[in-house]
Scaffold this motif. Structure first.
Motif, PDB file in Angstrom:
ATOM      1  N   LEU A  71       0.768  -0.863  -0.163  1.00 37.26           N
ATOM      2  CA  LEU A  71       0.404  -0.023  -0.021  1.00 37.26           C
ATOM      3  C   LEU A  71       1.284   1.647   0.081  1.00 37.26           C
ATOM      4  CD1 LEU A  71      -2.524  -1.192   2.608  1.00 37.26           C
ATOM      5  CD2 LEU A  71      -2.825  -0.549   0.019  1.00 37.26           C
ATOM      6  N   ALA A  72       1.643   1.101   0.730  1.00 38.09           N
ATOM      7  CA  ALA A  72       3.101   2.222   0.646  1.00 38.09           C
ATOM      8  C   ALA A  72       3.634   2.164  -0.084  1.00 38.09           C
ATOM      9  CB  ALA A  72       4.006   2.201   1.858  1.00 38.09           C
ATOM     10  N   THR A  73       4.121   1.285  -1.367  1.00 40.02           N
ATOM     11  CA  THR A  73       3.823   1.572  -2.786  1.00 40.02           C
ATOM     12  C   THR A  73       2.706   2.201  -3.484  1.00 40.02           C
ATOM     13  OG1 THR A  73       5.658  -0.201  -2.370  1.00 40.02           O
ATOM     14  CG2 THR A  73       5.515   0.389  -4.292  1.00 40.02           C
ATOM     15  N   PHE A  74       1.971   1.567  -3.631  1.00 41.88           N
ATOM     16  CA  PHE A  74       1.143   2.054  -4.627  1.00 41.88           C
ATOM     17  C   PHE A  74       0.691   3.547  -4.291  1.00 41.88           C
ATOM     18  CE2 PHE A  74      -4.103   1.720  -4.431  1.00 41.88           C
ATOM     19  CZ  PHE A  74      -4.530   2.007  -5.540  1.00 41.88           C
ATOM     20  N   MET A  75       1.106   4.213  -3.036  1.00 43.11           N
ATOM     21  CA  MET A  75       0.287   5.418  -2.661  1.00 43.11           C
ATOM     22  C   MET A  75       1.315   6.442  -3.076  1.00 43.11           C
ATOM     23  SD  MET A  75      -2.604   5.659  -1.295  1.00 43.11           S
ATOM     24  CE  MET A  75      -2.288   7.815  -0.613  1.00 43.11           C
ATOM     25  N   GLN A  76       2.933   5.477  -3.099  1.00 49.00           N
ATOM     26  CA  GLN A  76       3.621   6.276  -4.126  1.00 49.00           C
ATOM     27  C   GLN A  76       3.538   7.080  -4.899  1.00 49.00           C
ATOM     28  OE1 GLN A  76       6.988   4.120  -2.029  1.00 49.00           O
ATOM     29  NE2 GLN A  76       7.014   4.713  -0.588  1.00 49.00           N
ATOM     30  N   GLY A  77       3.007   5.492  -5.457  1.00 48.91           N
ATOM     31  CA  GLY A  77       2.838   6.026  -6.647  1.00 48.91           C
ATOM     32  C   GLY A  77       2.015   6.738  -7.696  1.00 48.91           C
ATOM     33  N   LYS A  78       1.000   7.134  -6.182  1.00 46.05           N
ATOM     34  CA  LYS A  78      -0.105   8.390  -6.952  1.00 46.05           C
ATOM     35  C   LYS A  78       1.171   9.808  -6.212  1.00 46.05           C
ATOM     36  CE  LYS A  78      -3.849   5.988  -4.779  1.00 46.05           C
ATOM     37  NZ  LYS A  78      -4.955   6.021  -4.865  1.00 46.05           N
ATOM     38  N   GLY A  79       2.147  10.081  -6.105  1.00 42.69           N
ATOM     39  CA  GLY A  79       2.170  10.903  -5.443  1.00 42.69           C
ATOM     40  C   GLY A  79       3.301  11.389  -4.358  1.00 42.69           C
ATOM     41  N   VAL A  80       2.698  10.454  -3.615  1.00 49.49           N
ATOM     42  CA  VAL A  80       2.933  10.446  -1.289  1.00 49.49           C
ATOM     43  C   VAL A  80       4.487  10.347  -1.483  1.00 49.49           C
ATOM     44  CG1 VAL A  80       2.407   9.786   0.197  1.00 49.49           C
ATOM     45  CG2 VAL A  80       0.285   9.884  -1.576  1.00 49.49           C
ATOM     46  N   ALA A  81       5.173  11.281  -1.660  1.00 45.42           N
ATOM     47  CA  ALA A  81       6.618  10.882  -1.752  1.00 45.42           C
ATOM     48  C   ALA A  81       7.443  10.877  -0.689  1.00 45.42           C
ATOM     49  CB  ALA A  81       7.473  12.180  -2.899  1.00 45.42           C
ATOM     50  N   GLY A  82       8.186   9.577  -0.063  1.00 46.32           N
ATOM     51  CA  GLY A  82       8.432   9.303   0.987  1.00 46.32           C
ATOM     52  C   GLY A  82       7.529   8.360   2.129  1.00 46.32           C
ATOM     53  N   LEU A  83       6.796   7.869   1.639  1.00 48.24           N
ATOM     54  CA  LEU A  83       5.490   7.417   2.322  1.00 48.24           C
ATOM     55  C   LEU A  83       6.196   6.260   3.234  1.00 48.24           C
ATOM     56  CD1 LEU A  83       2.940   7.844   3.726  1.00 48.24           C
ATOM     57  CD2 LEU A  83       1.689   6.059   2.146  1.00 48.24           C
ATOM     58  N   ALA A  84       6.464   5.375   4.156  1.00 49.33           N
ATOM     59  CA  ALA A  84       6.686   4.472   4.892  1.00 49.33           C
ATOM     60  C   ALA A  84       5.317   3.773   5.799  1.00 49.33           C
ATOM     61  CB  ALA A  84       7.924   4.746   5.990  1.00 49.33           C
ATOM     62  N   PRO A  85       5.415   2.310   5.544  1.00 48.14           N
ATOM     63  CA  PRO A  85       4.651   1.028   5.841  1.00 48.14           C
ATOM     64  C   PRO A  85       4.143   2.125   7.160  1.00 48.14           C
ATOM     65  CG  PRO A  85       6.436  -0.030   4.731  1.00 48.14           C
ATOM     66  CD  PRO A  85       6.545   1.404   4.837  1.00 48.14           C
ATOM     67  N   GLU A  86       5.053   2.109   7.944  1.00 57.05           N
ATOM     68  CA  GLU A  86       4.838   2.688   9.314  1.00 57.05           C
ATOM     69  C   GLU A  86       3.711   3.894   9.573  1.00 57.05           C
ATOM     70  OE1 GLU A  86       7.022  -0.419   8.552  1.00 57.05           O
ATOM     71  OE2 GLU A  86       7.999   1.420   8.391  1.00 57.05           O
ATOM     72  N   GLN A  87       3.136   4.718   8.376  1.00 52.25           N
ATOM     73  CA  GLN A  87       3.463   5.795   8.416  1.00 52.25           C
ATOM     74  C   GLN A  87       1.663   5.793   8.123  1.00 52.25           C
ATOM     75  OE1 GLN A  87       5.929   7.696   6.070  1.00 52.25           O
ATOM     76  NE2 GLN A  87       5.741   9.497   7.378  1.00 52.25           N
ATOM     77  N   LEU A  88       0.778   3.974   7.584  1.00 48.79           N
ATOM     78  CA  LEU A  88      -0.468   3.532   7.844  1.00 48.79           C
ATOM     79  C   LEU A  88      -0.814   2.211   8.490  1.00 48.79           C
ATOM     80  CD1 LEU A  88      -0.639   1.134   5.895  1.00 48.79           C
ATOM     81  CD2 LEU A  88       0.352   2.680   4.250  1.00 48.79           C
ATOM     82  N   ILE A  89      -2.210   2.134   9.179  1.00 53.42           N
ATOM     83  CA  ILE A  89      -2.728   1.317   9.025  1.00 53.42           C
ATOM     84  C   ILE A  89      -3.457   1.057   8.494  1.00 53.42           C
ATOM     85  CG2 ILE A  89      -2.022   1.659  11.714  1.00 53.42           C
ATOM     86  CD1 ILE A  89      -5.168   2.902  12.081  1.00 53.42           C
ATOM     87  N   VAL A  90      -4.235  -1.201   8.054  1.00 54.21           N
ATOM     88  CA  VAL A  90      -4.778  -1.409   7.664  1.00 54.21           C
ATOM     89  C   VAL A  90      -6.187  -1.601   7.877  1.00 54.21           C
ATOM     90  CG1 VAL A  90      -5.760  -3.376   6.062  1.00 54.21           C
ATOM     91  CG2 VAL A  90      -3.258  -2.132   6.281  1.00 54.21           C
ATOM     92  N   THR A  91      -7.575  -0.955   7.545  1.00 55.38           N
ATOM     93  CA  THR A  91      -8.851  -0.631   8.869  1.00 55.38           C
ATOM     94  C   THR A  91      -9.368  -1.360   7.564  1.00 55.38           C
ATOM     95  OG1 THR A  91      -8.724   0.925   7.237  1.00 55.38           O
ATOM     96  CG2 THR A  91      -8.007   1.320   9.888  1.00 55.38           C
ATOM     97  N   THR A  92     -10.396  -2.351   8.038  1.00 60.21           N
ATOM     98  CA  THR A  92     -11.310  -2.610   7.884  1.00 60.21           C
ATOM     99  C   THR A  92     -12.099  -2.344   6.540  1.00 60.21           C
ATOM    100  OG1 THR A  92     -11.758  -4.228   9.883  1.00 60.21           O
ATOM    101  CG2 THR A  92     -13.633  -4.619   7.869  1.00 60.21           C
TER     102      THR A  92
END
Length: 400
Positions: free
Chosen positions: A78-99
């Motif tokens: 998901l971090a890679t997916f968001m980086q592909g949409k222009g969110v530079a430098g997003l680390a996996p630890e900066q997001l949580i998965v939700t239901t």
């Protein structure tokens, strides 16, 4: 003695949309009422292959309890997916998965809202958000929207007047309005967040469903250009509209202190989102299948949106006004009352059911000052022929 329910339930009522579904059992009815993607668009073969790889390569992890923050391989994808949409430098630890992203909204309500707090939403906005925030005792205030999304000057006046706990926006292909916030307005919103130190929640379940030209970058991606805005921004994402709602995979990106409290609250509700669903989604994203899937659904939904717009112009003419959608799943219509025709969408909805077509009246989507002349049509789940027939039936209902 009757059961004594929590007082918070006095602030909400059953979804008008869910209640409408009870009327849709009539044979042959064409429904424009749902907010669902078309199940025919699901990449069943790709999801099956992903789930089979999960069971072959990582069965123990996928079938076991998992971390509340989310399955690490999915967080990485998901971090890679968001980086592909222009969110530079997003680390996996900066997001949580939700239901689903719906849980992200619920976690924001739990962590941010006390009874009596004020929150600002668009008018109109996602009905479940209004219900969620009211459940936690918020006073939900409506900010005006036009064809380019929320109006920044009006939004700033409301922020100054009410000092809200948060501002909730769907900047891209909003539900139900279909409006897309312009690039200039996106930067203004970020400036307002930084200047007034108010949390802005960006809900983005539809941003990948664009027709033709891509929309402006998300608030999250643009926050790097507006100093001080990132620390006042939360972003909710979802795979429900682009891959499968049944997987129930969403995510929340937020400032660290907010994310930590959201994780704590999630521990109390579901411990973690299904690890099997997360592992399947991770394998799907890793496979590289998503771009082709998105290209396909964009093409299909664009054709259906155009067909619905053309049919409305041909069948209802000046009795309706709307902006042709550039993405998403919805077309937002306003009855004009031209030539003395119906202006009450609620009354029209009842006649439409009798004619064999269903839609959602617009009033439930407003937290304040509802516009009874508005209605939401979804073009997602009907093919072009059914769209044309359904709009023709709607025209018959309008004529009485």
């Amino acid at each position: 003695m009757p059961l004594a329910f929590a007082d918070r339930l006095n602030n909400v009522e059953t979804s008008a949309i869910r209640e409408l579904f009870k009327l849709l059992g009539k044979p042959g009815i064409i429904s424009f009422a749902g907010g669902f993607p078309d199940s025919a668009m699901f990449d069943v073969a790709g999801i099956r292959a992903a789930s089979e790889r999960v069971l072959a390569e990582e069965p123990g992890a996928a079938l076991q309890y998992g971390a509340t923050e989310g399955y690490q391989p999915l967080r990485e994808q998901l971090a890679t997916f968001m980086q592909g949409k222009g969110v530079a430098g997003l680390a996996p630890e900066q997001l949580i998965v939700t239901t689903g992203s719906q849980q992200a909204l619920d976690l924001l309500g739990k962590t941010m809202i006390d009874p009596g707090d004020k929150v600002i939403v668009e008018g109109p906005t996602f009905l479940a958000t209004i219900q969620c925030f009211r459940l936690y005792g918020a006073e939900v205030i409506s900010a005006p929207v036009d064809g380019e999304g929320v109006q920044p000057d009006a939004l700033e006046r409301l922020i100054v007047e009410h000092r809200p706990k948060l501002v909730y926006l769907i900047p891209t292909f909003g539900n139900p309005s279909g409006a897309t916030l312009s690039l200039e307005r996106r930067k203004r919103v970020l400036e307002l967040a930084a200047r007034h130190q108010v949390l802005v929640v960006e809900d983005d379940p539809y941003g990948d469903l664009y027709f033709g030209e891509a929309p402006p970058a998300s608030l999250l991606a643009l926050s790097a250009q507006v100093p001080g805005s990132r620390e006042w921004l939360a972003h909710c994402g979802s795979l429900s509209k682009v891959l499968s709602p049944g997987l129930r995979v969403g995510w929340l990106i937020a400032p660290p202190e907010l994310l930590a409290r959201a994780v704590m609250c999630k521990q109390f509700s579901d411990a973690h989102t299904s690890t099997f669903a997360q592992a399947t989604a991770a394998q799907y994203l890793k496979s590289g299948a998503m771009p082709a899937t998105l290209a396909h659904v964009r093409t299909v939904y664009a054709e259906r949106a155009q067909a619905m717009g053309d049919a409305l112009r041909a069948e209802l003419g000046d009795a309706v006004e709307f902006v042709q959608p550039r993405g998403g799943l919805f077309l937002w219509v306003r009855l004009t009352g031209a030539r003395g025709q119906e202006r009450d969408a609620g009354a029209l909805a009842k006649r439409a059911i009798d004619k064999g077509v269903a839609f959602v009246p617009g009033t439930p989507f407003f937290s304040q000052n509802p516009d009874a002349a508005t209605l939401r049509l979804s073009f997602a789940t009907a093919d072009v022929a059914k769209i044309r027939e359904g709009v023709a039936r709607l025209g018959q209902a309008l004529k009485g």
